[in-house]
Design an enzyme around this catalytic site. Structure first.
Site, mmCIF file in Angstrom:
data_model
loop_
_atom_site.group_PDB
_atom_site.id
_atom_site.type_symbol
_atom_site.label_atom_id
_atom_site.label_comp_id
_atom_site.label_asym_id
_atom_site.label_seq_id
_atom_site.Cartn_x
_atom_site.Cartn_y
_atom_site.Cartn_z
ATOM 1 N N ARG A 30 0.777 -1.250 0.173
ATOM 2 C CA ARG A 30 -0.075 -0.089 -0.259
ATOM 3 C C ARG A 30 0.843 1.143 0.061
ATOM 4 N NH1 ARG A 30 -3.596 -2.970 -1.402
ATOM 5 N NH2 ARG A 30 -5.479 -3.189 -0.692
ATOM 6 N N GLU A 80 -3.016 7.795 -4.424
ATOM 7 C CA GLU A 80 -3.224 7.009 -5.541
ATOM 8 C C GLU A 80 -4.554 7.096 -6.257
ATOM 9 O OE1 GLU A 80 -3.608 2.130 -5.979
ATOM 10 O OE2 GLU A 80 -1.656 2.740 -5.060
ATOM 11 N N HIS A 111 -0.239 0.360 -9.922
ATOM 12 C CA HIS A 111 -1.083 -0.950 -8.973
ATOM 13 C C HIS A 111 -1.408 -1.995 -10.122
ATOM 14 C CE1 HIS A 111 -3.476 -1.089 -5.079
ATOM 15 N NE2 HIS A 111 -3.327 -2.584 -5.498
#
Length: 334
Positions: free
Chosen positions: A247, A276, A295
């Site tokens: 993360r 993000e 991602h």
């Protein structure tokens, strides 16, 4: 060894599940797939013997595929008979507030996809590690022949993996041919098979200082948020590689950029960022010693069959022996 189809992944936790005590097992009943069922998940429920039905007063389980935590909170408030909720992601920090409401309750039982995506994510972590050691991003951006030739070898390096879940276990397996020296950093004591040693999080700074490669594979909690800041980055070797496939909130992005700008660190591979998505034009996009992979460690095509397999297993656990995988502790929020 069992053969695989090209690109096929397996859930490494499927064979290691232990049954819950009888008094903690949710009761079987109709299962609602929300907000809308998909063909793969609906088939997974039915293949395991479950009954897919619209949300109603008799619903006993919810497979939650997407949507805000506040919406799920409303579903559970209006249907207190729900005893099991399956979440679609490995990380569950977006539901932290909701978990607080259920921290001291037996039901619902919460399960996530943690561990299910270990193989593709660990594969991506290895790719980022090798790419940064060999300076592939900078070489790919180059428009002229580079001199001198630069690159580091992974063989025999000291690798630190922060986190001890399925991704860490799979990455240890993938690193075997490189004969690395692996240290696991985790919240609680306990050895991890394949690692040379396992230490607790209070020794993170010590491990960072001696590691050639640091891979972040930990859950995001209040304690782990920005665990890699200016002080931790300064403790790392100037030739170290940092990889984050967990993360974005685990790293202080401003401190990371300052460290790279100062010439510290050999390279950084980020599949996740904070914020993000990373805004267009952010300096990390084009930094010569950084690559951002948006991602993509586990793509939709990779995730769908793995999530379906996790749902299939947990529905069978609901109807049978209670050996659920990916149980979340709402008090700990992971």
């Amino acid at each position: 060894m069992t053969s695989r189809q090209p690109g096929e992944h397996k859930d490494p936790l499927a064979a290691a599940a232990s049954p819950l005590p009888a008094e903690l097992r949710p009761h079987a009943g109709p299962i609602a797939i929300l907000p809308e069922p998909t063909a793969a998940i609906e088939s997974a429920v039915r293949d395991a013997g479950g009954t897919v039905a619209p949300l109603g007063d008799d619903t006993k389980a919810v497979v939650w595929l997407s949507g805000p935590s506040a919406t799920l909170r409303g579903v559970l408030a209006e249907h207190p008979g729900v005893e099991w909720v399956q979440l679609p992601l490995a990380g569950v920090e977006s539901h932290a507030g909701l978990f607080s409401d259920y921290a001291d309750k037996t039901y619902p039982l919460w399960t996530s996809a943690k561990g299910a995506y270990s193989e593709p994510v660990a594969e991506h972590a290895l790719a980022l590690t090798l790419g940064m050691l060999r300076q592939l991003p900078d070489k790919a951006r180059s428009a002229s022949w580079q001199v001198p030739r630069q690159g580091l070898s992974l063989y025999g390096m000291r690798v630190a993996i922060v986190g001890a879940g399925g991704i860490a276990v799979e990455l240890i397996r993938l690193l075997e041919p490189f004969e690395t020296h692996i240290t696991i950093v985790r919240r609680s004591p306990g050895d991890v098979p394949g690692a040379d040693r396992t230490v607790t999080s209070d020794r993170l700074a010590e491990v960072l200082a001696e590691s050639d490669v640091v891979v972040l594979a930990a859950a995001t909690t209040d304690e782990s948020r920005k665990m890699i800041g200016a002080e931790e980055l300064a403790a790392m070797k100037p030739t170290a590689v940092l990889v984050n496939i967990a993360r974005g909130a685990l790293i202080d992005s401003d401190a990371l950029l300052a460290s790279l700008d100062s010439g510290h660190l050999w390279g950084v591979g980020l599949d996740v960022t904070d914020p993000e998505p990373l805004p267009d034009g952010h300096p990390l996009w084009n930094h010569p010693r950084c690559v951002v992979t948006s991602h993509s460690a586990d793509t939709d095509e990779q995730v769908e069959p793995l999530l379906a397999a996790r749902v299939r297993h947990n529905v069978a656990a609901l109807l049978g022996g209670g050996d659920f995988i990916g149980i979340v502790d709402p008090g700990a929020r992971y």
